[in-house]
Design a protein around this motif. Structure first.
Motif, PDB file in Angstrom:
ATOM      1  N   ALA A 197      -8.239  55.342  24.592  1.00 50.23           N
ATOM      2  CA  ALA A 197      -7.573  54.941  23.214  1.00 50.23           C
ATOM      3  C   ALA A 197      -7.205  53.205  23.420  1.00 50.23           C
ATOM      4  O   ALA A 197      -6.270  53.017  24.351  1.00 50.23           O
ATOM      5  CB  ALA A 197      -6.436  55.642  23.064  1.00 50.23           C
ATOM      6  N   LEU A 199      -2.831  62.326  19.428  1.00 52.39           N
ATOM      7  CA  LEU A 199      -3.695  63.303  20.253  1.00 52.39           C
ATOM      8  C   LEU A 199      -3.114  64.656  19.760  1.00 52.39           C
ATOM      9  O   LEU A 199      -1.834  64.811  20.446  1.00 52.39           O
ATOM     10  CB  LEU A 199      -3.681  63.007  21.859  1.00 52.39           C
ATOM     11  CG  LEU A 199      -4.141  63.632  22.852  1.00 52.39           C
ATOM     12  CD1 LEU A 199      -5.790  63.367  22.674  1.00 52.39           C
ATOM     13  CD2 LEU A 199      -3.707  63.373  24.211  1.00 52.39           C
ATOM     14  N   HIS A 220      -5.614  56.876  29.617  1.00 51.11           N
ATOM     15  CA  HIS A 220      -4.533  57.704  30.262  1.00 51.11           C
ATOM     16  C   HIS A 220      -5.537  59.166  30.656  1.00 51.11           C
ATOM     17  O   HIS A 220      -6.148  59.727  30.080  1.00 51.11           O
ATOM     18  CB  HIS A 220      -3.475  58.027  29.075  1.00 51.11           C
ATOM     19  CG  HIS A 220      -2.607  56.909  28.798  1.00 51.11           C
ATOM     20  ND1 HIS A 220      -1.831  56.516  27.576  1.00 51.11           N
ATOM     21  CD2 HIS A 220      -2.684  55.681  29.469  1.00 51.11           C
ATOM     22  CE1 HIS A 220      -1.255  55.454  27.716  1.00 51.11           C
ATOM     23  NE2 HIS A 220      -1.456  54.993  28.743  1.00 51.11           N
ATOM     24  N   SER A 239      -4.200  57.651  15.735  1.00 50.39           N
ATOM     25  CA  SER A 239      -3.498  57.374  17.269  1.00 50.39           C
ATOM     26  C   SER A 239      -2.837  58.614  17.703  1.00 50.39           C
ATOM     27  O   SER A 239      -2.195  58.466  18.571  1.00 50.39           O
ATOM     28  CB  SER A 239      -2.747  56.301  17.200  1.00 50.39           C
ATOM     29  OG  SER A 239      -3.202  55.020  16.721  1.00 50.39           O
ATOM     30  N   GLU A 298      -0.493  57.979  20.947  1.00 55.34           N
ATOM     31  CA  GLU A 298      -1.361  56.845  21.761  1.00 55.34           C
ATOM     32  C   GLU A 298      -1.212  55.398  21.111  1.00 55.34           C
ATOM     33  O   GLU A 298      -0.623  55.348  20.039  1.00 55.34           O
ATOM     34  CB  GLU A 298      -2.796  57.304  22.006  1.00 55.34           C
ATOM     35  CG  GLU A 298      -2.887  58.459  22.633  1.00 55.34           C
ATOM     36  CD  GLU A 298      -3.111  58.094  24.233  1.00 55.34           C
ATOM     37  OE1 GLU A 298      -2.962  56.848  24.601  1.00 55.34           O
ATOM     38  OE2 GLU A 298      -2.714  59.050  25.135  1.00 55.34           O
ATOM     39  N   VAL A 327      -7.967  57.470  19.199  1.00 53.65           N
ATOM     40  CA  VAL A 327      -8.506  58.104  20.266  1.00 53.65           C
ATOM     41  C   VAL A 327      -9.997  58.379  20.139  1.00 53.65           C
ATOM     42  O   VAL A 327     -10.413  59.097  19.458  1.00 53.65           O
ATOM     43  CB  VAL A 327      -7.656  59.484  20.499  1.00 53.65           C
ATOM     44  CG1 VAL A 327      -8.302  60.051  21.755  1.00 53.65           C
ATOM     45  CG2 VAL A 327      -6.437  59.352  20.574  1.00 53.65           C
TER      46      VAL A 327
END
Length: 528
Positions: A58, A313, A63, A311, A37, A41
């Motif tokens: 994020a 996911l 998203h 960052s 990301e 997050v």
């Protein structure tokens, strides 16, 4: 000349975790899918309606991913600063999110631009959620206030200013449209009723509150903050029920399994703990590569989605029964198996000339030294391998082989202080393991016999010998206590068994006694 036989390393049963139903259930996931990301997050929320897409908040974006997509199917980027807490409405058509610029934005999931913008907070808004009637939202901000907003008019309905620090988490009731709960860095949880102008219940978590979770029945509330996860009984006025401290760092988020039988907590210590909601004991544990900020479970626990500070996911999908069977079948018939066994079952004919290829023997380093009769070096190598790989059975197997050869005393003799200390530390750490005791007790006895004359000349060796002696005395005391308990149990079991009386013996004995008395009486009559 006979070939050298490598040292046989015995396989001992693993002394690890027990295989339970929870272990099988929570390990039945595929290898994780990792998506990079644009920033940490901070929030993950699943849509409550099919196809169960989930929103990932994020940095300055939200998203929306499909359950099995690796690319976002939708993106909301109209944020001027960091976005927070993107959440779906219960019909899955609207999404609300806060922002660092203090503006709350409402989006249509099928559109792009914000439908509504709610302005009134003066600092970053970290908490957003819909009430159960679909027409109101509540928010919590770093300006210490929580507010209730009307969606059709984009107007503020109520403002509460009871917290004395940042409001960082909250949850709305799904059964009552007027109730919502907030958690703050002032260590308190507050239950608000939109029909009143102040909170109706307050609880003290004792740590800055990071996450809240309501059970489906809404009789129990779970709060997370600091290293603690606490459960509160709302039906008894917010009475604390359980306080859990299983994490090493701050607990950041909570989740509940689809049936409500398992509670999940994630922390900055990179772990996700799974609790049994009956007794609140940890039944499983997940490890991740970085600190965890957000956690969500898909419906029916089909996926576990974790957002981290780096960052990343992380998405784990549950295996289907068909896939599990296919994997098992693939493991049984490996593609390279035929290559290795090709021609192995061929039987030569009578006139065939068989050319055999010598098989190269691969030996471990300690076996190579044993082959050269370097017994001391072989023992040192085994000790190093056990220290690095944490496999004491290797060293125990080498010691057993040296004892079989009659060279164990030679391998232990001639040691300097450092080498002797290494051997003694190994004995202290593994001698009282029932799997290794018979072999290591012999080695300890030989060491005492070889080095008894140098006792008192090295402080390190003397300390290790005293430690070994203390452990040995404790083990002897344990064995004595166990024998005493065993004797007590034998006595209890013996006394509880019914007595077995031999009836024929008693009858024959009584008959003999009666006959003896009769003969005595007859002799007395004759004398008289």
């Amino acid at each position: 000349m006979a070939s050298f036989k490598p040292t046989k390393i015995p396989v001992f049963p693993k002394l690890g975790e027990k295989i339970t139903e929870d272990t099988l259930y929570w390990k039945n996931y595929k290898a994780p899918v990792q998506i990079k990301e644009f920033g940490a997050v901070s929030n993950i929320d699943f849509s409550p309606v099919a196809p169960y897409n989930f929103a990932v908040t994020a940095f300055t974006r939200i998203h929306i991913y499909g359950l099995f997509s690796q690319e976002p199917v939708k993106a909301f980027t109209r944020f001027k600063d960091t976005a927070y807490c993107g959440r779906f409405r219960s019909d899955g058509q609207l999404l609300v999110a806060g922002c660092e610029d203090s503006v709350v934005r409402l989006f249509d999931v099928s559109g792009k631009a914000a439908l509504r913008m709610f302005k009134g907070h003066t600092k970053a808004v970290h908490v957003t959620d819909f009430t159960s009637d679909h027409y109101q939202i509540f928010t919590g901000s770093d300006d210490y206030t929580c507010r209730l907003w009307d969606i059709p008019n984009a107007a503020e309905l109520t403002s509460y200013q009871e917290h004395t620090d940042y409001v960082r988490c909250g949850v709305a009731s799904k059964l009552n449209r007027d109730l919502f709960i907030t958690g703050s860095y002032d260590h308190t949880l507050k239950v608000f009723d939109a029909r009143t102008d102040k909170s109706v219940m307050s609880m003290d978590h004792g740590q800055p509150v990071e996450s809240l979770l309501l059970y489906p029945s809404e009789g129990l509330l779970v709060s997370a903050g600091g290293r603690y996860v606490k459960v509160w009984d709302l039906l008894k006025g917010g009475q604390p029920l359980v306080s859990l401290k299983n994490h090493h760092k701050t607990v950041t988020c909570l989740a509940l399994s689809h049936n409500g039988h398992r509670l999940l907590s994630a922390s900055l210590d990179r772990h996700v703990k799974v609790y049994n909601t009956t007794n609140y004991k940890v039944v499983h544990n997940f490890d991740y590569a970085a600190s965890i900020l957000s956690l969500a479970l898909a419906p029916e626990d089909k996926s576990i989605v974790v957002g981290m500070t780096n960052s990343i996911l992380n998405i784990k999908h549950r295996k289907n029964p068909e896939e599990s069977k296919e994997v098992t079948g693939q493991q049984r018939r490996r593609p390279s198996y035929r290559v290795f066994v090709k021609g192995k079952n061929y039987v030569p004919k009578q006139d065939d000339y068989l050319v055999s290829k010598p098989v190269k023997q691969h030996l471990a380093k300690y076996d190579k030294q044993l082959k050269k009769f370097n017994v001391s070096q072989a023992l040192d190598t085994a000790l190093k391998m056990s220290a690095h790989g944490r496999k004491p059975e290797i060293t125990v197997a080498v010691i057993k082989e040296l004892e079989r050869r009659g060279t164990l005393k030679n391998a232990l003799a001639g040691r300097d202080e450092e080498q002797l200390s290494r051997i003694l530390r190994f004995l202290i750490g593994n001698m009282f393991d029932a799997r290794f005791t018979p072999v290591l007790a012999t080695a300890a006895d030989l060491i005492l016999g070889i080095y008894h004359s140098v006792v008192g000349q090295s402080a390190i060796v003397d300390r290790l010998l005293r430690q070994l002696q203390e452990l040995l005395e404790k083990e002897i005391d344990y064995q004595k206590n166990l024998l005493e308990v065993l004797g007590m149990l034998d006595t209890m079991f013996a006394s509880s068994l019914p007595l077995k009386v031999s009836c024929p013996g008693m009858i024959s004995g009584s008959n003999g006694l009666a006959q003896g008395e009769a003969s005595t009486s007859r002799s007395q009559l004759q004398v008289t």
